[in-house]
Design a protein around this motif. Structure first.
Motif, PDB file in Angstrom:
ATOM      1  N   PHE A 221      40.692  53.724  49.910  1.00  0.00           N
ATOM      2  CA  PHE A 221      41.380  53.576  48.523  1.00  0.00           C
ATOM      3  C   PHE A 221      41.498  54.562  47.524  1.00  0.00           C
ATOM      4  O   PHE A 221      40.302  55.532  47.774  1.00  0.00           O
ATOM      5  N   ILE A 222      42.540  54.431  46.815  1.00  0.00           N
ATOM      6  CA  ILE A 222      42.234  55.460  45.778  1.00  0.00           C
ATOM      7  C   ILE A 222      41.612  54.961  44.637  1.00  0.00           C
ATOM      8  O   ILE A 222      42.274  54.232  43.465  1.00  0.00           O
TER       9      ILE A 222
ATOM     10  N   PHE B 152      39.904  50.026  40.842  1.00  0.00           N
ATOM     11  CA  PHE B 152      40.046  50.161  39.398  1.00  0.00           C
ATOM     12  C   PHE B 152      38.815  49.534  38.282  1.00  0.00           C
ATOM     13  O   PHE B 152      38.338  48.264  39.079  1.00  0.00           O
ATOM     14  N   PRO B 153      38.781  49.984  37.312  1.00  0.00           N
ATOM     15  CA  PRO B 153      37.519  48.953  36.702  1.00  0.00           C
ATOM     16  C   PRO B 153      38.669  47.443  36.511  1.00  0.00           C
ATOM     17  O   PRO B 153      39.347  47.776  35.287  1.00  0.00           O
ATOM     18  N   LEU B 154      37.393  46.293  36.413  1.00  0.00           N
ATOM     19  CA  LEU B 154      38.093  45.137  36.314  1.00  0.00           C
ATOM     20  C   LEU B 154      37.442  44.540  34.436  1.00  0.00           C
ATOM     21  O   LEU B 154      36.447  44.730  34.867  1.00  0.00           O
TER      22      LEU B 154
ATOM     23  N   LYS C 226      34.406  48.778  39.857  1.00  0.00           N
ATOM     24  CA  LYS C 226      35.308  48.987  40.258  1.00  0.00           C
ATOM     25  C   LYS C 226      35.446  47.991  41.561  1.00  0.00           C
ATOM     26  O   LYS C 226      35.333  47.104  42.195  1.00  0.00           O
ATOM     27  N   VAL C 227      37.159  47.533  41.835  1.00  0.00           N
ATOM     28  CA  VAL C 227      37.903  46.243  42.477  1.00  0.00           C
ATOM     29  C   VAL C 227      39.235  46.526  42.935  1.00  0.00           C
ATOM     30  O   VAL C 227      39.928  47.072  42.571  1.00  0.00           O
ATOM     31  N   ASN C 228      39.800  46.195  44.209  1.00  0.00           N
ATOM     32  CA  ASN C 228      40.900  46.375  44.437  1.00  0.00           C
ATOM     33  C   ASN C 228      41.257  44.785  44.392  1.00  0.00           C
ATOM     34  O   ASN C 228      40.492  44.125  45.348  1.00  0.00           O
ATOM     35  N   ILE C 229      42.358  44.468  43.767  1.00  0.00           N
ATOM     36  CA  ILE C 229      43.180  43.030  43.844  1.00  0.00           C
ATOM     37  C   ILE C 229      44.357  43.409  44.381  1.00  0.00           C
ATOM     38  O   ILE C 229      45.218  43.700  43.445  1.00  0.00           O
ATOM     39  N   PRO C 230      44.040  42.779  45.823  1.00  0.00           N
ATOM     40  CA  PRO C 230      46.101  43.549  46.737  1.00  0.00           C
ATOM     41  C   PRO C 230      46.733  42.292  46.437  1.00  0.00           C
ATOM     42  O   PRO C 230      46.876  41.110  47.238  1.00  0.00           O
TER      43      PRO C 230
END
Length: 605
Positions: A448-449, A471-473, A480-484
């Motif tokens: 992930f970026i 990104f920071p939620l 830092k999370v990934n929400i696709p």
């Protein structure tokens, strides 16, 4: 922006009007009304756009004959905080009373046509009950996603205690307004090897970034490049309605991109990014210089690694062609779906009426278990079983067997053998960031970026958005999370564009997503990872419920079926910065036999 004096959006009338009203109301599968009547036959080499081809635009000042005015109610008919649909003869309008003032807006959400009167009014905006898009009641502007267009705003006047609304007939029929956008005035547009903004990936993040730049007055060159052969399309529909044609999925018609000078390179694969010289190279050797770069490459579906993985008729679903092919081959045949997440379950649901049999193979003991928990997962599983779907749980595929090269059987680790003519694999995805490995742009261990709240990477001038970022939620302590998910990609694309223009915007949207199976919708807001309890109000067996996911004493996510607009209400509360405590929910469930939600909009917790 008042009614008859607003600049009407480019006409998409012929597309909007051919859809019968009953079709347009259908939530999940309704066409978005934005599809181009023709498919865009790009081939990746056509790098020239004829910028003189413009969208037909009506005269900016409609004549008095184009306007309609009517008294719609008495001033006392609406309380503060109330909304009502009113009829103007040429169409309906949403009338809102807020802080003693009346506002009149388009009554349908431009995304999928939801009736906004059933939504949530809060903090000067109305939130859609279906998918959470938000519109400013003073301007009609879209403030949170999904969707691309805003609402028309109509003139309101009060005379002798009566409320009058004046509107253009055309605006009443269109039900959507595209914001005013700049056009490209760059002399190099269409042919030179350099661009001001390059966007890699034409999903929601890439498209919203390009549109936001134009809305904010940016008139330099923008190039959007995509691996797909199509212009940007509504990808969430692929797994919910597999035989939808590409042109029905288009988010904007071809003419739109020409009119606003957004150049699209289709079937264009970026292979390297040289951040020192601000240059990218494509697979065909074409090089392009940029001054600002957005990386929104999305993700690639994971594939099976078992024996026989190369046999024919085993699919992942990434493009309209994939989806269309699966439906064609599945008719009257045996289908096995591997993976009981959103994609797998949506595909299984869609194919039940078309295939001879549908089976689902999953490693967990219930579908959606990590996301929705055991009880909700089991209730959904029952709905599928009632629709003849067979489940093979807590196992995985060990071999795919073929006959004359084509799939015939799926062998499970439990040694069960399942007949299969078609197999659809939905076991998750990985970020499509392999091309960045040597670039100096930071990637984490999973590929992930990582970006900050402004969607900036570790390299100045390089932004990233969508499924491939962490990104920071904000409302989960900047974790830092990934929400696709579709809505989040829109929001991130917008923030990236604002920061390319040095506006110092930060991502703060509350995640909102949905799924649709057998004509029923499940809505979800928040970020539920790590929940330690689920509190359920309503009836799981009847699939009329709301589930509150808690961690410690805080609600971190909410899911519902047939319980609108609870999820939109919770999204508004979370967006306002107020925490919802577990004890509030427990009291509500204990005392509420009516499903009354007024406690949610109370001030303090």
């Amino acid at each position: 922006m008042g009614g008859c004096f607003s600049k009407p959006k480019p006409v998409e009338l012929k597309i909007e009007v051919v859809l019968p009203e009953k079709e347009r109301g259908k939530e999940e599968l309704s066409a978005s009304g934005k599809g181009s009547p023709r498919a865009y036959q790009g081939n990746g080499t056509a790098r020239h756009f004829h910028t003189e081809e413009r969208l037909p635009t009506p005269h900016p000042y409609p004549s008095p004959q184009d306007c309609v005015e009517a008294a719609v109610c008495h001033v006392k008919d609406l309380e503060n905080g109330q909304m009502r649909e009113v009829e103007l003869g040429w169409g309906k309008v949403l009338l809102v009373k807020d802080n003693g003032e009346f506002h009149a807006l388009g009554h349908k959400c431009p995304h999928y046509g939801a009736p906004l009167v059933k939504g949530v009014l809060s903090r000067g905006r109305v939130r859609c009950p279906w998918h959470g898009a938000c519109f400013n009641i003073s301007t009609g502007d879209l403030e949170d996603f999904p969707g691309l267009d805003s609402l028309h705003k109509f003139q309101v006047k009060i005379e002798k205690e009566k409320v009058y609304v004046r509107a253009s007939k055309q605006a009443l029929q269109l039900q959507r307004r595209t914001k005013v956008m700049a056009k490209c005035i760059s002399p190099s547009a269409g042919y030179s090897g350099s661009t001001n903004v390059l966007i890699v990936g034409a999903g929601a993040a890439g498209l919203v970034c390009a549109e936001t730049l134009r809305q904010e007055g940016f008139s330099d060159r923008i190039i959007l490049c995509t691996l797909d052969r199509h212009l940007p399309y509504d990808r969430p529909k692929l797994s919910k309605s597999l035989d939808t044609q590409p042109e029905q999925l288009a988010l904007r018609p071809k003419e739109f991109f020409r009119a606003y000078g957004i150049e699209v390179l289709t079937e264009a694969q970026v292979v390297t990014v040289d951040v020192r010289n601000k240059k990218v190279m494509f697979k065909d050797g074409f090089k392009l210089e940029y001054s600002k770069l957005l990386l929104a490459p999305g993700s690639s579906p994971k594939t099976l690694s078992c024996k026989g993985k190369e046999v024919e008729n085993v699919f992942t679903i990434r493009t309209p062609e994939d989806a269309n092919r699966v439906v064609r081959l599945a008719r009257g045949r045996n289908v096995v779906v591997v993976g009981a997440g959103f994609l797998g379950m949506e595909v299984a649901a869609y194919l039940t009426e078309k295939a001879h049999s549908v089976s689902v193979v999953e490693l967990e003991e219930t579908p959606f278990r990590r996301f929705l928990g055991e009880r909700v997962g089991r209730a959904l599983m029952k709905m599928f079983e009632n629709n003849r779907v067979k489940f093979y749980m807590q196992t995985e595929v060990s071999e795919l067997r073929a006959q004359e090269g084509k799939l015939k059987e799926v062998v499970l680790k439990s040694s069960k053998v399942v007949r299969a003519d078609v197999c659809v694999v939905g076991i998750g995805a990985v970020p499509a960031t392999g091309f960045l490995r040597q670039s100096g742009i930071g990637l984490d261990s999973r590929g992930f970026i990582p970006v900050n709240k402004m969607m900036q990477t570790n390299v100045p001038g390089v932004f990233a958005a969508g499924d491939a970022v962490t990104f920071p939620l904000a409302w989960r302590n900047n974790r830092k999370v990934n929400i696709p998910h579709w809505q989040m990609a829109h929001a991130q694309g917008r923030v990236a564009a604002q920061n390319m223009l040095a506006q110092e915007a930060e991502i703060s949207t509350v995640p909102y997503l949905w799924t649709a199976m057998f004509g029923k919708s499940l809505r979800y807001t928040g970020y539920g990872e790590g929940f330690d309890d689920v509190i359920i109000q309503g009836d799981l067996e009847e699939l009329k419920f709301v589930a509150f996911y808690t961690k410690g004493d805080e609600v971190i996510a909410v899911a519902s079926m047939n319980y609108d607009p609870i999820v939109s209400k919770v999204a508004e509360v979370l967006a306002s910065g107020r925490a919802i405590r577990k004890r509030e929910v427990e009291l509500f469930v204990l005392h509420s036999k009516t499903g009354d939600m007024s406690w949610l909009t109370g001030k303090g917790s």
